[in-house]
Design a protein around this motif. Sequence first.
Motif, PDB file in Angstrom:
ATOM      1  N   LYS B 211       0.841  -1.202   0.000  1.00 41.66           N
ATOM      2  CA  LYS B 211       0.000   0.000   0.000  1.00 41.66           C
ATOM      3  C   LYS B 211       0.870   1.245   0.000  1.00 41.66           C
ATOM      4  O   LYS B 211       0.574   2.234  -0.677  1.00 41.66           O
ATOM      5  CB  LYS B 211      -0.878   0.007   1.251  1.00 41.66           C
ATOM      6  CG  LYS B 211      -2.326  -0.243   0.955  1.00 41.66           C
ATOM      7  CD  LYS B 211      -3.149  -0.107   2.202  1.00 41.66           C
ATOM      8  CE  LYS B 211      -4.487  -0.734   1.957  1.00 41.66           C
ATOM      9  NZ  LYS B 211      -5.319  -0.749   3.153  1.00 41.66           N
ATOM     10  N   LEU B 212       1.949   1.174   0.775  1.00 43.69           N
ATOM     11  CA  LEU B 212       2.860   2.314   0.842  1.00 43.69           C
ATOM     12  C   LEU B 212       3.468   2.577  -0.534  1.00 43.69           C
ATOM     13  O   LEU B 212       3.534   3.728  -0.992  1.00 43.69           O
ATOM     14  CB  LEU B 212       3.960   1.987   1.858  1.00 43.69           C
ATOM     15  CG  LEU B 212       4.794   3.125   2.425  1.00 43.69           C
ATOM     16  CD1 LEU B 212       3.911   4.118   3.159  1.00 43.69           C
ATOM     17  CD2 LEU B 212       5.851   2.579   3.371  1.00 43.69           C
ATOM     18  N   LEU B 213       3.899   1.499  -1.205  1.00 43.37           N
ATOM     19  CA  LEU B 213       4.495   1.659  -2.534  1.00 43.37           C
ATOM     20  C   LEU B 213       3.468   2.181  -3.540  1.00 43.37           C
ATOM     21  O   LEU B 213       3.818   2.904  -4.474  1.00 43.37           O
ATOM     22  CB  LEU B 213       5.061   0.314  -3.015  1.00 43.37           C
ATOM     23  CG  LEU B 213       6.374  -0.109  -2.346  1.00 43.37           C
ATOM     24  CD1 LEU B 213       6.689  -1.569  -2.662  1.00 43.37           C
ATOM     25  CD2 LEU B 213       7.530   0.774  -2.791  1.00 43.37           C
ATOM     26  N   ALA B 214       2.209   1.796  -3.329  1.00 39.18           N
ATOM     27  CA  ALA B 214       1.163   2.243  -4.255  1.00 39.18           C
ATOM     28  C   ALA B 214       0.954   3.750  -4.203  1.00 39.18           C
ATOM     29  O   ALA B 214       0.350   4.330  -5.101  1.00 39.18           O
ATOM     30  CB  ALA B 214      -0.146   1.519  -3.951  1.00 39.18           C
ATOM     31  N   THR B 215       1.466   4.391  -3.142  1.00 44.54           N
ATOM     32  CA  THR B 215       1.316   5.856  -3.060  1.00 44.54           C
ATOM     33  C   THR B 215       2.453   6.567  -3.792  1.00 44.54           C
ATOM     34  O   THR B 215       2.498   7.797  -3.810  1.00 44.54           O
ATOM     35  CB  THR B 215       1.292   6.340  -1.594  1.00 44.54           C
ATOM     36  OG1 THR B 215       2.576   6.101  -0.999  1.00 44.54           O
ATOM     37  CG2 THR B 215       0.223   5.648  -0.785  1.00 44.54           C
ATOM     38  N   THR B 216       3.409   5.804  -4.348  1.00 42.78           N
ATOM     39  CA  THR B 216       4.523   6.411  -5.085  1.00 42.78           C
ATOM     40  C   THR B 216       4.276   6.271  -6.597  1.00 42.78           C
ATOM     41  O   THR B 216       3.242   5.737  -7.007  1.00 42.78           O
ATOM     42  CB  THR B 216       5.850   5.712  -4.748  1.00 42.78           C
ATOM     43  OG1 THR B 216       5.846   4.406  -5.336  1.00 42.78           O
ATOM     44  CG2 THR B 216       6.051   5.592  -3.245  1.00 42.78           C
TER      45      THR B 216
END
Lengths: 324, 371
Positions: B211-216
Amino acid sequence: MGPRWSPRRGGNLTAEPVIDVRGLTKHYADIKAVDGISFEVEKGQMFALLGPNGAGKTTTVEILEGLRDPTSGEARVLGVDVRKGYRKIRNRVGVLPQDFEPFDRLKPREAVAYWAKLFDRTLTKEEVAGLIRTVGLADRADTLAMNLSGGEKRRLGIAMSLVGKPKLVFLDEPTTGLDPGARRELWGLIRQLKSEGTTILLTTHYLDEAEQLADDVAIMNHGKIVARGSPANLITQFGAGAVIVLAGAGDAGLQAVSQRGVDAELNGSDVWVRVPIASDMRGMLEKLAAIDTPVTEIYTKRASLEDVFLKVVGARMQEGVLAA
Amino acid sequence: MSRILADVSAFGKMYLRSRVGTFFALAFPIILILLFGAIFSSSGSPQVPLYVQNKDCHPDCTPASLAFVEALNNTTLITYQGIPENAIFQDYIRQHSINVALQIPSGFQETLVSAGSGNASAQVHVLLAGDQTQSSYGIAYSAVAGVANGFNLKIANATKVVDVAQTEFAVRHFSYIDLFLPGIIGFTVLTTPLFGMTSICAEYRTRRFFKLLATTKLSKAQWLAGKIVFHIVLLFVSLGLMVLTGIFVFKMQAVLTPMALVLVATGTLEFTSMGMALGIFVRDPETGAAIANAIGFPMMFLAGSFFPVDAMPSFLQTTARFLPLTYVNEGLRATMTFANDATALVDTLITLAFAIVFFIVAARGLSWKSK
């Protein structure tokens, strides 16, 4: 969506809001996680979604972060429909997710530099050091993240969310699980962000956090917004003025107050007398002074968001859980 | 590209700092090579311990029975171990957990002399006892039957009409390590990315890193490409260490060819993608380990990493044709051991086809978003 007429802001022609949500819903089978909410967040504003666990705060935020698709309704962030053009605004939006955990085996200095490159930014060593200094991790810049404290990890998360110099930052329960000291330190950091002009959407189940930090609060329960306004306005509207507390008066005190025709309630061993209108305060104090029931202390207390929450939700909230 | 390189660099730091992954990628294959190489390379074929009870002793053992034992020793298939003459044969076997034992009966020499004098009905039975399902029994039986046959021919004054002539079919002299090492390389190409990626997917999902990577701005395909690049670099280092170990410790003749490098890179692409595709079903580290083990372990045995596919029963050979690792193992043996790049090229293309399918499934199927 261009500039528009906004009666809420005194009828001025204003710029488009940073976040604009209209009739947003998210349904799972028979659960309505988000049930037709609408709100907007203006540039430079700190907006708080306040509510218990399961109220729909994180679902709402994740829709606005482009991490979930809504069932229906409209959500625009920085002028872009979250279902369509999120790639265009990725580097203008910073995100600190709920229960953020950093990569254990990266040091803060490395994590910030790495994260910046994922937004197509190459930070100089000085820029990395500056960001780490901003979040108060200068002394821990070369410590593996797995060895940081809970508060330090959240600070690192905030530093990572800022690498793209975002216009808008989502902070999803940034202080949950932290000790009071670490919470207050993070509040300072969040205030600093706001003072630099960053628009912030904060979710929290801490009433004091919303009251201390937010310009605008929306109280959510069961997927709906049940109250909305600045903390001061909400307290004025729902908080029922001030409270006179007769500490330690107990049942005898409650009986004595009631015999004088004053409405009161027992909170633990304290008796609370609500004074909705400020000009009635002196008269009420004189009336209560005549009571001879022993008390340990008499003091007045302003209504807070806690009172507002109790009024609009019908229950108190403790660590995100509604009390019966 | 800069996002992929940044991800490779950050992931590489995390991976190397974990030590566990580094051990399994670099040290474990070397340990396997040293272990199996030491077991199988020294004599070419294993020797079976054969316990022999010579009952033809009165009290000294007869020359004929001693000659039989010596002939067995000379086969180099067995190593002689004695059983006391007065021990009860079956009890001794049981008490000492012996796999295979031979009893030469009393009257052994006397019967041979009688047969040599023209007594057509003279016959003596040496008794071979053991678990016939074990390969050691088969080796011992071959040795005993061969020696017995030699004795029969000698008594009959027969001459050897059919004999076996031996020759090498290839230019190079192969040893066990030349066939084994490409299999271990295949094993490493399978296990390091497959087990690593399922474990990473489990960790990234439970700790919400996806999810964190999806914000990049990093896409799933770029993230996967980063993992593939990292594993290729890691496996090239591992490959170099394995080949050097084979050459310097076991005098390996197999050579590291350009085709082998291409095949290792293609295999890494294949199994990294496969690991991420399996990550679609992984919900937590326990599920990840279970799925990787359930798929990885049978494949490493059935696809010829440790034993040649040709030595398996036919239905397992058919099964092996459907396993992606089979083509990596066979291609590596073809190019490294037999210098047969044409066959290795076909195996590489089949591996590439598997890789493309897994990459597409992984990039499309694994969701970083919530529903």
